[in-house]
Design an enzyme around this catalytic site. Structure first.
Site, PDB file in Angstrom:
ATOM      1  CE  LYS A   1     -87.524  19.482 -36.066  1.00 54.25           C
ATOM      2  NZ  LYS A   1     -86.058  19.383 -35.922  1.00 54.25           N
ATOM      3  CG  ASN A   2     -86.207  15.611 -35.367  1.00 52.89           C
ATOM      4  OD1 ASN A   2     -85.992  16.624 -36.043  1.00 52.89           O
ATOM      5  ND2 ASN A   2     -86.312  15.644 -34.060  1.00 52.89           N
TER       6      ASN A   2
ATOM      7  CB  CYS B   1     -78.077  25.561 -32.125  1.00 52.38           C
ATOM      8  SG  CYS B   1     -78.708  24.343 -30.998  1.00 52.38           S
TER       9      CYS B   1
ATOM     10  NE  ARG C   1     -78.020  20.125 -31.159  1.00 52.46           N
ATOM     11  CZ  ARG C   1     -79.200  20.318 -31.745  1.00 52.46           C
ATOM     12  NH1 ARG C   1     -79.831  21.453 -31.568  1.00 52.46           N
ATOM     13  NH2 ARG C   1     -79.745  19.387 -32.494  1.00 52.46           N
TER      14      ARG C   1
ATOM     15  CG  ASP D   1     -86.867  16.874 -29.556  1.00 52.24           C
ATOM     16  OD1 ASP D   1     -85.933  17.526 -29.078  1.00 52.24           O
ATOM     17  OD2 ASP D   1     -86.751  16.183 -30.582  1.00 52.24           O
TER      18      ASP D   1
ATOM     19  NE  ARG E   1     -85.387  24.998 -37.009  1.00 52.49           N
ATOM     20  CZ  ARG E   1     -85.024  24.404 -35.864  1.00 52.49           C
ATOM     21  NH1 ARG E   1     -85.022  25.066 -34.742  1.00 52.49           N
ATOM     22  NH2 ARG E   1     -84.626  23.146 -35.863  1.00 52.49           N
TER      23      ARG E   1
HETATM   24  N1  EPU Z   1     -73.321  15.226 -28.803  1.00 52.53           N
HETATM   25  C1  EPU Z   1     -71.971  15.381 -28.605  1.00 52.53           C
HETATM   26  N2  EPU Z   1     -71.144  15.199 -29.692  1.00 52.53           N
HETATM   27  C2  EPU Z   1     -71.619  14.876 -30.926  1.00 52.53           C
HETATM   28  C3  EPU Z   1     -73.013  14.726 -31.113  1.00 52.53           C
HETATM   29  C4  EPU Z   1     -73.851  14.908 -30.021  1.00 52.53           C
HETATM   30  O1  EPU Z   1     -71.510  15.670 -27.508  1.00 52.53           O
HETATM   31  O2  EPU Z   1     -70.816  14.734 -31.837  1.00 52.53           O
HETATM   32  C5  EPU Z   1     -74.235  15.432 -27.664  1.00 52.53           C
HETATM   33  C6  EPU Z   1     -75.138  16.662 -27.863  1.00 52.53           C
HETATM   34  O3  EPU Z   1     -74.475  17.851 -27.488  1.00 52.53           O
HETATM   35  C7  EPU Z   1     -76.324  16.353 -26.982  1.00 52.53           C
HETATM   36  C8  EPU Z   1     -76.416  14.830 -27.078  1.00 52.53           C
HETATM   37  O4  EPU Z   1     -75.157  14.371 -27.605  1.00 52.53           O
HETATM   38  O5  EPU Z   1     -76.026  16.725 -25.659  1.00 52.53           O
HETATM   39  C9  EPU Z   1     -77.532  14.303 -27.946  1.00 52.53           C
HETATM   40  O6  EPU Z   1     -77.449  14.887 -29.210  1.00 52.53           O
HETATM   41  P1  EPU Z   1     -77.884  14.101 -30.535  1.00 52.53           P
HETATM   42  O7  EPU Z   1     -76.675  13.987 -31.385  1.00 52.53           O
HETATM   43  O8  EPU Z   1     -78.605  12.855 -30.172  1.00 52.53           O
HETATM   44  O9  EPU Z   1     -78.896  15.147 -31.150  1.00 52.53           O
HETATM   45  P2  EPU Z   1     -79.023  15.609 -32.649  1.00 52.53           P
HETATM   46  O10 EPU Z   1     -78.829  14.462 -33.552  1.00 52.53           O
HETATM   47  O11 EPU Z   1     -78.236  16.824 -32.865  1.00 52.53           O
HETATM   48  C10 EPU Z   1     -81.578  15.062 -32.795  1.00 52.53           C
HETATM   49  C11 EPU Z   1     -82.841  15.826 -33.108  1.00 52.53           C
HETATM   50  C12 EPU Z   1     -83.143  16.786 -31.974  1.00 52.53           C
HETATM   51  C13 EPU Z   1     -83.322  15.962 -30.701  1.00 52.53           C
HETATM   52  C14 EPU Z   1     -82.049  15.138 -30.424  1.00 52.53           C
HETATM   53  C15 EPU Z   1     -82.179  14.227 -29.221  1.00 52.53           C
HETATM   54  C16 EPU Z   1     -82.876  15.938 -35.492  1.00 52.53           C
HETATM   55  C17 EPU Z   1     -82.837  16.775 -36.709  1.00 52.53           C
HETATM   56  N3  EPU Z   1     -82.680  16.558 -34.339  1.00 52.53           N
HETATM   57  O12 EPU Z   1     -80.556  16.035 -32.679  1.00 52.53           O
HETATM   58  O13 EPU Z   1     -84.369  17.419 -32.293  1.00 52.53           O
HETATM   59  O14 EPU Z   1     -83.555  16.825 -29.616  1.00 52.53           O
HETATM   60  O15 EPU Z   1     -81.756  14.313 -31.581  1.00 52.53           O
HETATM   61  O16 EPU Z   1     -83.260  13.376 -29.372  1.00 52.53           O
HETATM   62  O17 EPU Z   1     -83.113  14.738 -35.569  1.00 52.53           O
HETATM   63  C18 EPU Z   1     -85.974  19.144 -32.236  1.00 52.53           C
HETATM   64  O18 EPU Z   1     -86.636  18.483 -33.040  1.00 52.53           O
HETATM   65  O19 EPU Z   1     -86.434  20.158 -31.647  1.00 52.53           O
HETATM   66  C19 EPU Z   1     -84.595  18.732 -31.925  1.00 52.53           C
HETATM   67  C20 EPU Z   1     -83.716  19.526 -31.347  1.00 52.53           C
END
Ligand code: EPU
Length: 416
Positions: free
Chosen positions: A22-23, A116, A121, A305, A397
């Site tokens: 998915k990711n 979320c 987020r 995750d 999802r």
């Molecule tokens: N963060 C910030 N500011 C930003 C972006 C992120 O503070 O602008 C913080 C977030 O709040 C969080 C941390 O950085 O505390 C990590 O977030 P990240 O940006 O790495 O996560 P993401 O890109 O939103 C993806 C996956 C998530 C997975 C995370 C961490 C996808 C679609 N989603 O999310 O997957 O948990 O990386 O590995 O790739 C899931 O599959 O259930 C899922 C939530």
């Protein structure tokens, strides 16, 4: 509303093929906007998040068709640059479209993804990366308006290795003049998959999998076919189900190396693991042992995750397991539901302390997020009696027909 009805206590035996990630497929679908001559993406899982991404591509004017696990995208007639709020709400990951829309059209308008179920987020790192490349960003009536008739290569130092911000920066940088260097980049295998896809499209990206990624702007946009990597979190979830219910399960279409941190925890719990090529076998012991402390961390650490499903397996492990959730502030929403099944868990902020019990009892529980829902399923297959898991739209999802996959291993599970 459908539910999963699970009669627990049956050992899981046999093999199953793990879905595409998915990711990985979600950023790759966003990246398909950059494919000038069309693209075919293989191994796309049937998930509601993938459906939502397809609707966004169509809304932007792309021609999309699907057959089995293949998605064909032709972005030649892309006409829009706005994603309306109704589509953004379907899926937080729609923020991945920001970089490629900007790269393609010089302007992108998206509504704020907001909070979320896992807590706030924010997307500040995504926006700062685009600003560094010369985008002008403003907020209008809850929308983010990004304008950049020209993007320029630059150095982007991410404050933390955010997966989404790394991907957005890579995507936008393919259209920038000159070289963009992303430091403190996320190192997840899905980032490497995105790099491989962009390279197949003719982009010049290197360094994915390390903390420094370099993108040289100017993509040649050739036609490409690409196969999405296997889903390491779905694999971890099935490992948790086998550990929880007991059994001997072989997962096909996995990359065992991507699962090293997860496998180390199952080994510490007494499971016997053996990898061979693209398959991974897990044999659960008579009784699991608590693996000690499990802190979540960016890759190559233990993935956030996988924390909820692995917690489900730890509920019956002899001894005390301590989970430390270092990535998201609200990733223990499955805990009150697990307590209904007889689990013993104490929460202290980011720490969850699990005292292993001899057995769990089936219960009516509700999934409130994707991986939390997976934890409820993993606990239910190992519990005595019947559980009913509601809120399964969250599971849909990210897991392709989870009940069929588990039934294939001998679980007594139906969607009602
Ligand atoms: N963060 C910030 N500011 C930003 C972006 C992120 O503070 O602008 C913080 C977030 O709040 C969080 C941390 O950085 O505390 C990590 O977030 P990240 O940006 O790495 O996560 P993401 O890109 O939103 C993806 C996956 C998530 C997975 C995370 C961490 C996808 C679609 N989603 O999310 O997957 O948990 O990386 O590995 O790739 C899931 O599959 O259930 C899922 C939530």
């Amino acid at each position: 509303m459908s539910k999963l009805r699970i009669c627990g206590g049956r050992r899981l035996e046999g093999s199953l093929t793990v879905q595409g990630a998915k990711n990985s497929v979600l950023p790759i679908l966003a990246a398909s906007l950059l494919a000038g001559r069309g693209t075919v993406i293989h191994n796309c899982p049937a998930l509601s998040d993938v459906d939502a991404a397809v609707v966004i591509l169509e809304h932007l004017g792309c021609a999309v068709s699907r057959a089995e696990d293949k998605i064909y995208v032709d972005p030649c007639r892309m006409s829009g640059c706005c994603i309306p709020d109704s589509l953004m709400r379907e899926m937080r990951s729609s923020v991945f479209f920001l970089g490629p829309i900007l790269a393609r059209t010089g302007e992108a308008v998206l509504s704020m993804p907001g909070g979320c179920e896992l807590g706030p987020r924010p997307i500040g790192f995504h926006l700062d990366a685009l600003r560094a490349m010369g985008a002008e960003i403003s907020e209008k009536g809850g929308n983010i308006v990004c304008k950049a008739p020209r993007l320029r290569g630059c150095r982007i130092d991410l404050p933390m290795p955010s997966v989404g911000a790394t991907e957005n920066a890579m995507l936008a940088a393919t259209a920038a003049d000159g070289v963009t260097t992303i430091t403190n980049a996320a190192r997840e295998p899905e980032i490497v998959d995105l790099q491989n896809y962009l390279s197949a499209l003719g982009a010049r990206v290197c360094g994915a999998g390390t903390p420094v990624i370099t993108v040289t702007g100017g993509i040649c946009r050739r036609f490409c076919e690409y196969t999405v990597m296997p889903d390491r979190i779905a694999a971890a979830t099935f490992m948790a189900c086998a550990a929880s219910a007991g059994g001997d399960v072989t997962l096909e279409n996995v990359r065992p190396g991507d699962l090293d941190a997860v496998s180390a925890v199952f080994s510490a719990m007494g499971c016997e693991l053996s990898a061979s090529g693209r398959s991974l076998r897990l044999k659960a012991p008579e009784r699991l042992s608590a693996p000690g402390t499990v802190p979540t961390a960016p890759y190559p650490g233990f993935p956030t995750d996988a924390q909820p499903p692995v917690m489900a397996a730890a509920l019956k492990a002899a001894g005390t397991t301590v989970f430390v959730e270092n990535i998201f502030s609200n990733r223990y929403r499955h805990v009150p539901e697990l307590l209904r099944m007889g689990a013993e868990i104490t929460l202290e902020g980011r720490v969850a302390i699990v005292s292993g019990r001899d057995k769990l009892a089936g219960a009516a529980v509700e999934a409130t997020d994707l991986r939390g829902g997976a934890a409820l399923v993993a606990a239910a297959v190992g519990a005595e009696g019947v559980s009913e898991v509601s809120g399964i739209r969250h599971l849909d999802r990210g897991y392709e027909h989870i009940e069929d996959r588990l039934r294939q291993l001998g679980a007594d599970i139906v969607r009602i």
